[in-house]
Design an enzyme around this catalytic site. Sequence first.
Site, short mmCIF file in Angstrom:
data_model
loop_
_atom_site.label_atom_id
_atom_site.label_comp_id
_atom_site.label_asym_id
_atom_site.label_seq_id
_atom_site.Cartn_x
_atom_site.Cartn_y
_atom_site.Cartn_z
CG HIS A 295 -2.12 -0.85 1.09
ND1 HIS A 295 -3.24 -0.69 1.87
CD2 HIS A 295 -2.38 -1.88 0.25
CE1 HIS A 295 -4.17 -1.58 1.50
NE2 HIS A 295 -3.67 -2.33 0.53
CE1 TYR B 66 -5.14 4.11 8.73
CE2 TYR B 66 -5.69 3.92 11.06
CZ TYR B 66 -4.91 3.57 9.98
OH TYR B 66 -3.90 2.65 10.14
N PRO C 167 -3.66 0.79 18.68
CG PRO C 167 -5.39 -0.72 18.30
CD PRO C 167 -4.75 0.08 19.36
CE LYS D 219 4.03 3.73 13.06
NZ LYS D 219 4.42 3.18 11.77
CE1 TYR E 62 -0.11 3.00 7.46
CE2 TYR E 62 -1.20 4.08 9.31
CZ TYR E 62 -1.13 3.05 8.37
OH TYR E 62 -2.11 2.06 8.39
P1 FAS Z 1 2.06 -11.24 21.98
O1 FAS Z 1 1.15 -10.83 23.10
O2 FAS Z 1 1.52 -11.30 20.59
O3 FAS Z 1 2.68 -12.70 22.28
C1 FAS Z 1 3.07 -13.03 23.59
C2 FAS Z 1 3.01 -14.56 23.69
O4 FAS Z 1 3.49 -14.92 24.99
C3 FAS Z 1 1.60 -15.09 23.57
O5 FAS Z 1 1.55 -16.15 22.64
C4 FAS Z 1 1.25 -15.56 24.98
O6 FAS Z 1 0.41 -16.70 24.99
C5 FAS Z 1 2.62 -15.90 25.54
N1 FAS Z 1 2.69 -15.80 27.00
C6 FAS Z 1 2.11 -14.87 27.80
N2 FAS Z 1 2.41 -15.12 29.09
C7 FAS Z 1 3.20 -16.24 29.10
C8 FAS Z 1 3.82 -16.99 30.12
N3 FAS Z 1 3.68 -16.64 31.40
N4 FAS Z 1 4.55 -18.07 29.79
C9 FAS Z 1 4.69 -18.42 28.46
N5 FAS Z 1 4.12 -17.75 27.44
C10 FAS Z 1 3.38 -16.68 27.77
N6 FAS Z 1 -0.82 -4.08 16.67
C11 FAS Z 1 -0.95 -3.48 15.46
O7 FAS Z 1 0.08 -3.07 14.90
N7 FAS Z 1 -2.20 -3.33 14.87
C12 FAS Z 1 -3.34 -3.83 15.47
O8 FAS Z 1 -4.43 -3.70 14.93
C13 FAS Z 1 -3.25 -4.49 16.71
N8 FAS Z 1 -4.37 -5.02 17.31
C14 FAS Z 1 -4.24 -5.64 18.54
C15 FAS Z 1 -5.36 -6.21 19.20
C16 FAS Z 1 -5.20 -6.83 20.46
C17 FAS Z 1 -6.40 -7.42 21.17
C18 FAS Z 1 -3.94 -6.88 21.07
C19 FAS Z 1 -3.78 -7.50 22.46
C20 FAS Z 1 -2.83 -6.33 20.42
C21 FAS Z 1 -2.97 -5.72 19.14
N9 FAS Z 1 -1.88 -5.19 18.47
C22 FAS Z 1 -1.97 -4.58 17.27
C23 FAS Z 1 -0.59 -5.29 19.01
C24 FAS Z 1 -0.10 -6.68 18.70
O9 FAS Z 1 -0.10 -6.88 17.31
C25 FAS Z 1 1.23 -6.79 19.35
O10 FAS Z 1 2.04 -5.65 19.07
C26 FAS Z 1 1.95 -8.04 18.97
O11 FAS Z 1 1.09 -9.12 19.24
C27 FAS Z 1 3.24 -8.09 19.80
O12 FAS Z 1 3.74 -9.36 19.70
P2 FAS Z 1 4.46 -10.04 20.95
O13 FAS Z 1 5.38 -9.04 21.57
O14 FAS Z 1 4.97 -11.32 20.43
O15 FAS Z 1 3.31 -10.26 22.06
C1 PHB Z 2 -5.71 -4.10 10.88
O1 PHB Z 2 -5.82 -4.36 9.68
O2 PHB Z 2 -6.01 -4.92 11.79
C2 PHB Z 2 -5.23 -2.73 11.29
C3 PHB Z 2 -4.71 -1.89 10.32
C4 PHB Z 2 -4.27 -0.62 10.69
C5 PHB Z 2 -4.36 -0.23 12.01
C6 PHB Z 2 -4.89 -1.09 12.98
C7 PHB Z 2 -5.33 -2.34 12.62
O3 PHB Z 2 -3.94 1.02 12.37
#
Ligand code: FAS
Ligand code: PHB
Length: 390
Positions: free
Chosen positions: A72, A201, A293, A297, A385
Amino acid sequence: MRTQVAIIGAGPSGLLLGALLHKAGIDAVILEAKTPDYVLGRIRAGVLEQVCVDLLDEVGVGARMHREGLAHGGFDLAFGGQRHRIDMKTLTGGKQVMVYGQTEVTRDLMDDRAAKGLPTIYEAASVSLHDFDGAKPRVRWQKDGATHELECDFIAGCDGFHGVSRASVPESAIRHYERVYPFGWLGLLSDTPPVSHELIYTRHERGFALCSMRSMTRSRHYVQCSLDDKVENWSDERFWTELRRRLDPEAAERLVTGPSIEKSIAPLRSFVAEPMRFGRLFLAGDAAHIVPPTGAKGLNLAATDVGYLGRAIAEHYNEKSDAGIDSYSERCLRRIWRAERFSWWFTSLMHKFPETGEFGEKMQLAELDYLVNSVAASTAMAENYVGLPL
Ligand code: FAS
Ligand code: PHB
């Protein structure tokens, strides 16, 4: 058991770090609390910065992303019933983002790790970290009714915001900075064509909305909702009706509705833990920081953290240098705070806050009007971005 690096968490941070260390010839064991299906079932990020794309290519798992991902060069900002395109590619001298779901990134990294026969212990319960302030850290966990222990040289806390790693650091050794937003995002995944070929957005008096995608046949949409809202209060029909009310007329016309594959509410917060290193324990990704989100980032910051950490640990073993390890926290935090600022600014600009009021709404609209009519302001938006340089 013994390894060089114990990685806690098999989300994108832990898996990417494991792949980077393997490429550098360093052994690592990943301990994950959940099952692979559970990890893959969490629908999260959708936009990858070039730095994240490059890291996935570096570890050799980029093929499907390049086949199925969508490059994109811009996105739309909608307000006052009008849409305005931010032409990132032109404004940043050619930079773009890759639309490719975090679930797919995680799946590609998982499959690669399994194909290489690298050790990942799923359903590791009650993980605990020990002696990371000394030279012989250890990790313990429960599985199949037995207690297991792993001796290692380093521990990488890649276990997300609710993980055990940051919680294992003495309170006196760590500082937290946090802002919790008074709303959440209700997200819906559906096998329906995206509203547009790029993301939209939307700032609307009823609240924020985002039209994103996973492919040209699978959409990911969000509407701002109240913090105490429950996903069971939202039928698919209610979601689609609310989303359509917030979109500009052309987008509302083009919106194709259909049954949800997934629906969930994510709370929004800005959070940073400082520092990110404690002796032989390093925090990376959501274990150390959270961004709302809005700026897409979260996943990208996690990737750059483990990019720095993988190189630093490789230097320790392969070049007998601890320069990277010693500068890890400072290097990550500089990039993290810039992303925290952008994500907080973009969230403040696009969402309805309880205290916004009529004057606040005028300020949001005036800033958006300036943003889309100023090359300087649009360029600042675009460069943040697509991702600031490393
Ligand atoms: P993660 O949380 O993905 O992974 C951590 C892992 O550690 C998990 O698999 C968990 O099960 C494991 N874990 C936890 N505790 C543990 C323990 N005690 N022992 C062993 N394992 C354990 N980012 C965006 O850029 N755009 C988005 O739209 C977006 N939407 C999101 C929506 C939600 C609901 C959440 C929570 C986050 C969102 N994020 C988004 C951010 C997300 O993408 C994170 O930045 C990304 O998952 C980060 O990855 P990790 O650091 O690997 O953490
Ligand atoms: C998504 O596609 O999940 C998404 C994209 C852009 C954002 C947040 C979420 O800023």
